[in-house]
Design a protein around this motif. Structure first.
Motif, short mmCIF file in Angstrom:
data_model
loop_
_atom_site.label_atom_id
_atom_site.label_comp_id
_atom_site.label_asym_id
_atom_site.label_seq_id
_atom_site.Cartn_x
_atom_site.Cartn_y
_atom_site.Cartn_z
N ASP A 262 -6.13 26.27 28.25
CA ASP A 262 -5.38 27.16 27.36
C ASP A 262 -4.15 27.74 28.07
OD1 ASP A 262 -4.46 29.13 25.71
OD2 ASP A 262 -6.29 30.35 25.75
N LYS A 263 -2.97 27.35 27.60
CA LYS A 263 -1.73 27.82 28.24
C LYS A 263 -1.61 29.34 28.24
CE LYS A 263 1.16 23.78 27.32
NZ LYS A 263 0.66 23.10 26.10
N GLY A 264 -2.28 29.97 27.28
CA GLY A 264 -2.26 31.43 27.20
C GLY A 264 -2.79 32.07 28.49
N ASP A 265 -3.63 31.35 29.22
CA ASP A 265 -4.18 31.90 30.48
C ASP A 265 -3.12 32.02 31.57
OD1 ASP A 265 -6.67 32.14 29.39
OD2 ASP A 265 -7.41 30.22 30.15
N SER B 92 10.14 20.37 27.61
CA SER B 92 9.46 20.99 26.47
C SER B 92 8.32 21.89 26.94
CB SER B 92 9.04 19.91 25.46
OG SER B 92 7.69 19.69 25.47
N LEU B 93 7.64 21.53 28.05
CA LEU B 93 6.61 22.41 28.60
C LEU B 93 7.22 23.76 29.01
CD1 LEU B 93 3.66 22.87 29.80
CD2 LEU B 93 4.67 22.14 31.96
N PHE B 94 8.34 23.70 29.76
CA PHE B 94 8.93 24.96 30.25
C PHE B 94 9.47 25.81 29.10
CE2 PHE B 94 9.10 22.88 34.51
CZ PHE B 94 8.35 23.85 35.15
N SER B 95 9.99 25.14 28.06
CA SER B 95 10.48 25.90 26.92
C SER B 95 9.30 26.66 26.27
CB SER B 95 11.18 24.92 25.98
OG SER B 95 11.06 25.32 24.70
N GLU B 96 8.15 25.98 26.17
CA GLU B 96 6.96 26.63 25.60
C GLU B 96 6.46 27.76 26.51
OE1 GLU B 96 3.81 23.82 24.89
OE2 GLU B 96 2.55 25.34 23.92
N LEU B 97 6.43 27.49 27.82
CA LEU B 97 5.94 28.51 28.76
C LEU B 97 6.84 29.75 28.77
CD1 LEU B 97 4.79 26.41 31.89
CD2 LEU B 97 3.37 27.42 30.09
N GLY B 98 8.14 29.51 28.52
CA GLY B 98 9.09 30.62 28.47
C GLY B 98 8.68 31.65 27.42
N GLY B 99 8.05 31.18 26.36
CA GLY B 99 7.60 32.08 25.30
C GLY B 99 6.21 32.65 25.54
N GLY C 57 -0.35 29.88 38.45
CA GLY C 57 -0.82 28.87 37.50
C GLY C 57 -0.33 27.52 37.98
N VAL C 58 -1.16 26.49 37.87
CA VAL C 58 -0.72 25.14 38.19
C VAL C 58 -0.95 24.28 36.95
CG1 VAL C 58 -1.02 23.12 39.68
CG2 VAL C 58 -1.26 25.42 40.65
N VAL C 59 0.12 23.70 36.42
CA VAL C 59 -0.01 22.88 35.20
C VAL C 59 -0.08 21.42 35.61
CG1 VAL C 59 0.93 22.38 32.93
CG2 VAL C 59 1.39 24.59 34.00
N GLY C 60 -1.19 20.79 35.27
CA GLY C 60 -1.43 19.41 35.71
C GLY C 60 -2.33 19.45 36.93
N CYS C 61 -3.48 18.78 36.81
CA CYS C 61 -4.45 18.84 37.92
C CYS C 61 -4.73 17.41 38.40
CB CYS C 61 -5.72 19.53 37.43
SG CYS C 61 -6.62 20.36 38.72
N GLY C 62 -3.65 16.61 38.47
CA GLY C 62 -3.77 15.23 38.91
C GLY C 62 -3.67 15.13 40.42
N LEU C 63 -3.07 14.02 40.87
CA LEU C 63 -2.95 13.75 42.30
C LEU C 63 -2.32 14.93 43.05
CD1 LEU C 63 -3.25 11.47 44.42
CD2 LEU C 63 -0.90 10.81 43.88
N ASN D 255 -5.08 33.81 43.47
CA ASN D 255 -5.93 33.48 42.32
C ASN D 255 -5.20 32.40 41.55
OD1 ASN D 255 -7.62 35.69 42.98
ND2 ASN D 255 -6.08 37.02 42.04
N VAL D 256 -5.90 31.32 41.21
CA VAL D 256 -5.20 30.18 40.62
C VAL D 256 -5.82 29.76 39.28
CG1 VAL D 256 -4.35 27.85 41.03
CG2 VAL D 256 -4.81 29.33 42.98
N VAL D 257 -4.97 29.66 38.26
CA VAL D 257 -5.40 29.05 37.00
C VAL D 257 -4.98 27.58 37.07
CG1 VAL D 257 -5.08 28.99 34.49
CG2 VAL D 257 -5.10 31.19 35.69
N ALA D 258 -5.98 26.68 36.95
CA ALA D 258 -5.68 25.24 36.99
C ALA D 258 -5.71 24.73 35.55
CB ALA D 258 -6.73 24.52 37.83
N LEU D 259 -4.55 24.31 35.04
CA LEU D 259 -4.44 23.95 33.62
C LEU D 259 -4.29 22.46 33.40
CD1 LEU D 259 -3.85 25.84 30.91
CD2 LEU D 259 -1.74 24.54 31.02
N GLU D 260 -5.03 21.95 32.46
CA GLU D 260 -4.92 20.54 32.06
C GLU D 260 -4.91 20.45 30.54
OE1 GLU D 260 -4.60 17.38 32.59
OE2 GLU D 260 -4.40 17.25 34.76
#
Ligand SMILES: NC(=O)c1ccc[n+]([C@@H]2O[C@H](COP(=O)([O-])OP(=O)(O)OC[C@H]3O[C@@H](n4cnc5c(N)ncnc54)[C@H](O)[C@@H]3O)[C@@H](O)[C@H]2O)c1
Length: 297
Positions: A84-87, A107-114, A7-13, A28-33
């Motif tokens: 969707d972070k669930g992906d 805060s992102l990593f704390s959420e992803l931890g769950g 998974g890659v969070v943030g699809c900027g530069l 296989n890559v989930v690109a999350l924005e």
């Protein structure tokens, strides 16, 4: 431990480039924005870059036109755009490439931890923050690393793989192998400010700016000296304009606050005044030089 689903969070530069090299490497890559518009923009950049690579391969005779088209379709087919972070739940590795703000990253990593399965490895592409602080926030200190790619990700051959005192050895080895799968050469580093590259590069840029501020030499001569005397592709003041004066200042401010006794970390006066005036480098048309697009004017 093999990394296959990423998974890659943030699809900027940076994020779009990481999505691309991971997919080119067979993952296989989930690109999350967060927003559809940003996601579309990131994916469009990947598609443009893949098309360019494909036609280069044809020009060089490495692929036929049919093979190049099939390769493009195959790599693009490994990428799933998502809001969707669930992906990310079943990913083996999640690489974060969002805005350089420690609280937002924590805060992102704390959420992803769950959200993510317990085995998921977390990585940050941060340029300047302690990896350990994000690891603490994630609730899985042993499965956390820094994976610092360079801009432009598709072209730059290095990835710094950063371990904290708590990083599990197998996690570290898997992260290095992932870097290699992305076509990069991994170098290992402990969780220290700026890791290897920025720890050397940013103080070097500071020295060049201070030299200019003291009027020891002109900006043109400082840059020419390092290009012609050391074989650097560009001088330090041109480089500062490329990196962005705001980005450089924000890295330095963070370091000076966190490591007040480190003499290599100091903030040149002209850097502060130029940022206040909105002269942020190439992107605003003026920094240490004046710019018209990619060219100094
Ligand atoms: N720009 C560089 O040269 C460079 C080099 C190495 C490392 N980095 C690091 O990479 C990271 C990203 O930098 P960038 O230059 O790609 O920034 P960027 O602004 O181009 O991209 C960040 C993207 O993240 C998205 N985003 C923000 N919060 C999000 C969230 N919670 N969930 C999903 N997406 C979110 C934004 O919409 C944006 O598209 C930063 O930590 C930066 O320090 C940058």
């Amino acid at each position: 431990m093999k990394i296959q689903n990423v998974g890659v969070v943030g699809c900027g530069l940076m994020g779009h480039g990481i999505v691309q090299v991971a997919a080119q490497g067979g993952c296989n890559v989930v690109a999350l924005e967060t927003q559809q518009e940003a996601l579309d923009k990131g994916i469009a950049r990947v598609e443009k870059s893949l098309a360019k690579l494909a036609s280069k391969n044809v020009e060089k005779g490495k692929m036929t036109a049919d093979q190049a088209a099939a390769w493009q379709t195959e790599v693009r087919g490994r990428i799933t755009p998502s809001l969707d972070k669930g992906d990310l739940a079943n990913c083996d590795l999640v690489v974060e490439a969002i805005v350089e703000n420690l609280d937002v990253k924590k805060s992102l990593f704390s959420e992803l931890g769950g959200i993510c399965k317990p085995e998921t490895i977390f990585a940050s592409n941060t340029s300047s923050f302690p990896v350990g602080e994000m690891a603490d926030a994630s609730g899985r200190k042993d499965r956390f690393i820094g994976l610092h790619f360079f801009n432009p990700v598709q072209l730059m051959r290095l990835v710094e793989v950063v371990r904290t005192d708590d990083t599990n050895e197998d996690v570290f080895a898997a992260a290095r192998a992932f870097g290699e799968a992305c076509g990069k050469t991994p170098v290992s580093c402990k969780d220290t400010p700026g890791f290897v590259v920025n720890r050397l590069l940013v103080p070097y840029m500071v020295q060049a700016i201070q030299m200019l501020d003291r009027d020891d030499a002109s900006k043109e001569d400082i840059d020419a000296a390092m290009q012609l005397g050391c074989g650097h592709p560009m001088g330090p003041l041109t480089l500062t304009d490329y990196v962005g004066l705001d980005t450089t200042l924000s890295i330095l401010e963070g370091w000076v606050e966190r490591y007040p006794n480190e003499p290599a970390f100091s903030i040149p006066a002209s850097l502060v005044s130029k940022v206040k005036e909105g002269k942020l480098g190439r992107k605003t048309g003026e920094g240490y030089y004046k710019w018209e697009g990619d060219k100094k004017s």
